[in-house]
Design a protein around this motif. Sequence first.
Motif, mmCIF file in Angstrom:
data_model
loop_
_atom_site.group_PDB
_atom_site.id
_atom_site.type_symbol
_atom_site.label_atom_id
_atom_site.label_comp_id
_atom_site.label_asym_id
_atom_site.label_seq_id
_atom_site.Cartn_x
_atom_site.Cartn_y
_atom_site.Cartn_z
ATOM 1 N N VAL A 180 0.838 -1.197 0.000
ATOM 2 C CA VAL A 180 0.000 0.000 0.000
ATOM 3 C C VAL A 180 0.876 1.251 0.000
ATOM 4 O O VAL A 180 0.610 2.204 -0.744
ATOM 5 N N SER A 181 1.936 1.250 0.801
ATOM 6 C CA SER A 181 2.821 2.417 0.854
ATOM 7 C C SER A 181 3.446 2.704 -0.510
ATOM 8 O O SER A 181 3.445 3.837 -0.982
ATOM 9 N N LEU A 182 3.959 1.662 -1.131
ATOM 10 C CA LEU A 182 4.597 1.849 -2.442
ATOM 11 C C LEU A 182 3.587 2.283 -3.498
ATOM 12 O O LEU A 182 3.866 3.148 -4.325
ATOM 13 N N GLU A 183 2.397 1.693 -3.453
ATOM 14 C CA GLU A 183 1.402 2.034 -4.474
ATOM 15 C C GLU A 183 0.901 3.458 -4.289
ATOM 16 O O GLU A 183 0.543 4.129 -5.253
ATOM 17 N N SER A 184 0.895 3.917 -3.064
ATOM 18 C CA SER A 184 0.510 5.288 -2.802
ATOM 19 C C SER A 184 1.549 6.251 -3.397
ATOM 20 O O SER A 184 1.199 7.301 -3.944
ATOM 21 N N LEU A 185 2.823 5.868 -3.333
ATOM 22 C CA LEU A 185 3.870 6.668 -3.984
ATOM 23 C C LEU A 185 3.707 6.618 -5.495
ATOM 24 O O LEU A 185 3.861 7.632 -6.189
ATOM 25 N N SER A 186 3.378 5.457 -5.980
ATOM 26 C CA SER A 186 3.155 5.291 -7.416
ATOM 27 C C SER A 186 2.044 6.217 -7.899
ATOM 28 O O SER A 186 2.154 6.868 -8.939
ATOM 29 N N PHE A 187 0.977 6.291 -7.094
ATOM 30 C CA PHE A 187 -0.141 7.188 -7.430
ATOM 31 C C PHE A 187 0.355 8.619 -7.563
ATOM 32 O O PHE A 187 0.025 9.321 -8.516
ATOM 33 N N TYR A 188 1.165 9.038 -6.594
ATOM 34 C CA TYR A 188 1.696 10.402 -6.621
ATOM 35 C C TYR A 188 2.482 10.648 -7.900
ATOM 36 O O TYR A 188 2.321 11.678 -8.558
ATOM 37 N N LEU A 189 3.330 9.683 -8.262
ATOM 38 C CA LEU A 189 4.134 9.840 -9.481
ATOM 39 C C LEU A 189 3.245 9.899 -10.712
ATOM 40 O O LEU A 189 3.446 10.726 -11.602
ATOM 41 N N ALA A 190 2.243 9.038 -10.742
ATOM 42 C CA ALA A 190 1.339 8.988 -11.901
ATOM 43 C C ALA A 190 0.609 10.325 -12.059
ATOM 44 O O ALA A 190 0.494 10.859 -13.156
ATOM 45 N N GLN A 191 0.114 10.865 -10.939
ATOM 46 C CA GLN A 191 -0.610 12.133 -10.995
ATOM 47 C C GLN A 191 0.333 13.272 -11.362
ATOM 48 O O GLN A 191 0.001 14.122 -12.169
ATOM 49 N N GLY A 192 1.516 13.273 -10.740
ATOM 50 C CA GLY A 192 2.492 14.324 -11.006
ATOM 51 C C GLY A 192 2.894 14.356 -12.465
ATOM 52 O O GLY A 192 2.877 15.399 -13.099
ATOM 53 N N ASP A 193 3.206 13.189 -13.016
ATOM 54 C CA ASP A 193 3.598 13.104 -14.422
ATOM 55 C C ASP A 193 2.513 13.651 -15.331
ATOM 56 O O ASP A 193 2.780 14.376 -16.265
ATOM 57 N N ALA A 194 1.270 13.305 -14.996
ATOM 58 C CA ALA A 194 0.150 13.740 -15.821
ATOM 59 C C ALA A 194 0.101 15.258 -15.909
ATOM 60 O O ALA A 194 -0.016 15.825 -16.997
ATOM 61 N N SER A 195 0.258 15.935 -14.751
ATOM 62 C CA SER A 195 0.136 17.387 -14.750
ATOM 63 C C SER A 195 1.347 18.042 -15.415
ATOM 64 O O SER A 195 1.214 19.058 -16.076
ATOM 65 N N SER A 196 2.552 17.446 -15.253
ATOM 66 C CA SER A 196 3.718 18.041 -15.896
ATOM 67 C C SER A 196 3.644 17.846 -17.411
ATOM 68 O O SER A 196 4.139 18.656 -18.176
ATOM 69 N N GLY A 197 2.996 16.771 -17.811
ATOM 70 C CA GLY A 197 2.813 16.538 -19.242
ATOM 71 C C GLY A 197 1.888 17.577 -19.861
ATOM 72 O O GLY A 197 2.054 17.973 -21.013
ATOM 73 N N ALA A 198 0.924 18.055 -19.073
ATOM 74 C CA ALA A 198 -0.043 19.033 -19.554
ATOM 75 C C ALA A 198 0.549 20.439 -19.582
ATOM 76 O O ALA A 198 0.134 21.274 -20.376
ATOM 77 N N ALA A 199 1.553 20.695 -18.735
ATOM 78 C CA ALA A 199 2.108 22.047 -18.613
ATOM 79 C C ALA A 199 3.016 22.394 -19.792
ATOM 80 O O ALA A 199 3.444 21.514 -20.534
#
Lengths: 230, 230
Positions: B211-230
């Motif tokens: 769960v801890s690792l997947e929660s970090l994965s979520f953060y990376l996935a969301q972060g990448d998405a927004s940086s891709g849009a910028a």
Amino acid sequence: MVALNLENLPNKRRQTPEQVSELTTNRLSVYLRCLNELDAAGVQTISSQALAEQFQLNAAQIRKDLAYFGEFGVRGVGYYVKDLRRHLRQILGLDRRLRVAIMGAGNLGLALADYPGFRQEGFEIAALFDTANEKIGHESRGGVPIHDINDLKRIARRERLDIAVIAVPAPHAQPVVDQVVAGGIKAILNFSPGALKVPPDVKLKSVDLTVSLESLSFYLAQGDASSGAA
Amino acid sequence: MVALNLENLPNKRRQTPEQVSELTTNRLSVYLRCLNELDAAGVQTISSQALAEQFQLNAAQIRKDLAYFGEFGVRGVGYYVKDLRRHLRQILGLDRRLRVAIMGAGNLGLALADYPGFRQEGFEIAALFDTANEKIGHESRGGVPIHDINDLKRIARRERLDIAVIAVPAPHAQPVVDQVVAGGIKAILNFSPGALKVPPDVKLKSVDLTVSLESLSFYLAQGDASSGAA
DNA sequence: TTTTGTGAACTAGTTCACAGCT
DNA sequence: AGCTGTGAACTAGTTCACAAAA
């Protein structure tokens, strides 16, 4: 190319919600595990009610958590297990293989490097880092190479490391985290006790074993007190 | 024998408050660590304000958390470091040495058995348990003996074990927990993924690495998405 | 009918702000 | 003056309950 998802986007913007609580993302991970089990058991569809009963969760909360990201259910039916599982994997960023570095090739670091639970859900333990010359150049029993921590920057780039796990003694934790941050890694799972500082664009998650044990100790101390009085 | 504490008991009943949140008990453990540092640095007294600033906490919250258990501060002065430290150790039940068993002498179990952080704050790793005949009778590098898990009941009594740590593969976790409960152990720290069932008088605390690792994965996935849009 | 998705109600947790003690 | 201890205000998180969809 996004046509297939459009029916899941009502009037509000979806996909990357403003701010999802960490409690929610943790639960998403739990839901995914439940769905994996159900899928393996050949279950085709499941209602939030049934999911909640089987895994001791709350049905409304499941629905609310999922609703942050889209409308994945079918009214009157529930959720298609394979479908929701795929969506959750995508939301959690598990549709690509994440590469993990473990900082510290001591007992804990080596144990984590070979921990089968990590590989299972799509994490790749790609490297161990340490400062001890006698360890550098060797590998863990499971075959994870041990690098010099000073090569982190180079190897982080070469190996495309996504996540760092901090398993070094407490006094080294902050300097090691600083090196990890300098290496461009944006997500850190910390096992060392005590608070660590990271810049705002780096996600830090800490597992504090001392706090966990002391919390159990508190329970025992309180329990004993009341049984002594009874 | 409680006379010394009586000045800390105003009109309301204190000592074992009706129900203290787990968030509060976790923080008590954090406060204790801060006080240990301050004491080691020779600091005599500290205000909640100064404590909060130095360790990135909230002053009102510190005061509220402490207030569940008594009035430990002195108005106009703050808290006497040694004094509050002693109180916290007593509240957390750390004034006696707690004896810990580790279930599972695999990589993780052996690493935890020799983890120095545990011994530090007064926990005694007294025994390892496993089912593998080639491990039973031996000991960890740090000298913790490995017992047959079927002797748990006998050894739990003999060694006065207080806490069990679950470090066995996921499929064995529930049966092992059942044995731990049958052995009379009332506090469990679980490292295996997935939910476990325990009776209501047993305290279970889980650290879910996936769960801890997947929660970090979520953060990376969301972060990448927004940086891709910028 | 069944079950979702979601506003509304509720519960828990945090922070503010200040009376009262030293 | 300085700082605690704590009610009150606020914020976050959970659960309820029901309209709308299949």
